[in-house]
Design an enzyme around this catalytic site. Structure first.
Site, short mmCIF file in Angstrom:
data_model
loop_
_atom_site.label_atom_id
_atom_site.label_comp_id
_atom_site.label_asym_id
_atom_site.label_seq_id
_atom_site.Cartn_x
_atom_site.Cartn_y
_atom_site.Cartn_z
N ASP A 36 41.56 52.12 73.76
CA ASP A 36 41.04 50.76 73.86
C ASP A 36 39.58 50.77 74.30
OD1 ASP A 36 41.39 51.44 76.51
OD2 ASP A 36 42.55 49.67 77.06
N SER A 37 39.07 51.96 74.60
CA SER A 37 37.63 52.12 74.84
C SER A 37 36.82 51.72 73.62
CB SER A 37 37.32 53.58 75.21
OG SER A 37 37.92 54.49 74.31
N ASP A 75 46.57 53.61 71.86
CA ASP A 75 46.37 53.09 73.21
C ASP A 75 46.75 51.61 73.26
OD1 ASP A 75 45.69 53.44 75.83
OD2 ASP A 75 43.53 53.47 75.51
N LYS A 105 50.08 55.29 74.47
CA LYS A 105 49.67 55.51 75.86
C LYS A 105 49.51 54.17 76.55
CE LYS A 105 45.36 56.39 77.04
NZ LYS A 105 45.15 55.30 78.04
N GLU A 107 48.61 52.36 80.65
CA GLU A 107 48.04 52.60 81.97
C GLU A 107 48.96 52.12 83.08
OE1 GLU A 107 44.16 50.87 82.28
OE2 GLU A 107 43.38 51.88 80.50
N GLU A 174 42.71 60.35 85.03
CA GLU A 174 41.30 60.01 84.83
C GLU A 174 40.56 59.92 86.15
OE1 GLU A 174 38.35 56.81 82.58
OE2 GLU A 174 40.52 56.70 82.26
#
Length: 277
Positions: A36-37, A75, A105, A107, A174
């Site tokens: 999502d970056s 993501d 993935k 978070e 991270e």
């Protein structure tokens, strides 16, 4: 799991488009994360928060076309899994059905374990992500390293164990200290990967825009630049602008000439020369 057992490091990057994915596969990249970056690196947002499921699915589709034989991680964007277990399963399923990813993935630590279990129970693979989690960076005080004191390190260890127990097949750390990374990687049976979390662990991830020198807003401390694509592109654009304005482009080698005789084309043009009538 075999790479972890054999002590082979996994090298992976983010990619958001067909060309980058294709180049990564040609290079032999082990995994590709469609992160999502992309909100910051590709779409120009100030954070990852505005990224939508539609954005992620579209970019995952492009990456899959570019890297058909590489392990692709989709993501899950903000609010695609936090609201309920049902939402989490449905949106994870979209990544698989519409973009043919190999896993997703998400978070968070203990608070997302029910989501991890629900997605896993639905037959999909889940990678966890703790430490600096961009979607909740506001709660963390910004984009700051995590787990640097004993209390916060303990919380991350508990989160990591909980994520494994919930059924995640791998974990991404991270921006945490390498001492903590090494302990967690040794503690867990599943692969533990690093993005700015040092070694020892089971592999390293970098944002393609960072390591290729394409994203200029800021560069995290943990990034090693392997190219400066931004400088190359800007210089190429400058040269192109100069060539156009000075008449050096296009030249004869860049055009397609007529196939019929010149006289026939002149007669054609005369048919439309209304000024002489």
């Amino acid at each position: 799991m075999k790479m972890k057992k054999d002590g082979e490091q996994a090298a992976w990057i983010t990619a958001y488009d067909y060309p980058t994915a294709s180049f990564a596969e040609q290079a032999g990249m082990d995994l590709i994360l469609v992160g999502d970056s992309l909100g910051m690196v590709v779409l120009g947002y100030e954070s990852t928060i505005p990224v939508t499921m539609a954005d992620c699915i579209s970019h995952c589709q492009a990456v899959r076309r570019g890297a058909p034989n590489t392990w692709i991680v989709g993501d899950m964007p903000f609010l695609s899994y936090q609201i309920s277990d049902q939402d989490a399963v449905g949106n994870a399923g979209r990544f698989h059905k519409e973009a043919s990813v190999d896993c997703i993935k998400l978070e968070g630590g203990r608070r997302v374990c029910s989501k991890i279990k629900a997605i896993t129970d639905a037959g999909m693979l889940v990678m966890g992500h703790i430490g600096l989690t961009p979607q909740s960076s506001g709660q963390l005080g910004g984009f700051k390293a995590q787990g640097r004191d004993v209390k916060s390190a303990k919380d991350l260890i508990i989160d990591a164990i909980a994520i494994q127990e919930a059924g995640a097949y791998a974990l991404l750390l991270e921006a945490v200290p390498p001492e903590l990374t090494g302990f967690i990687a040794q503690k867990l049976k599943i692969p533990v990967y690093s993005i700015g979390a040092g070694q020892p662990c089971d592999g390293q991830l970098l944002i393609c825009g960072d390591m290729l020198g394409m994203f200029e807003t800021f560069t995290p401390k943990f990034v090693k630049k392997y190219a400066n694509i931004a400088e190359i592109e800007v210089n190429a654009f400058k040269q192109y602008i100069n060539d156009v304005k000075s008449g050096q482009f296009p030249t004869d080698e860049h055009v397609y000439h007529i196939l019929d005789g010149k006289e026939e084309f002149e007669n054609l043009f005369k048919e439309f020369d209304f000024s002489s009538r």
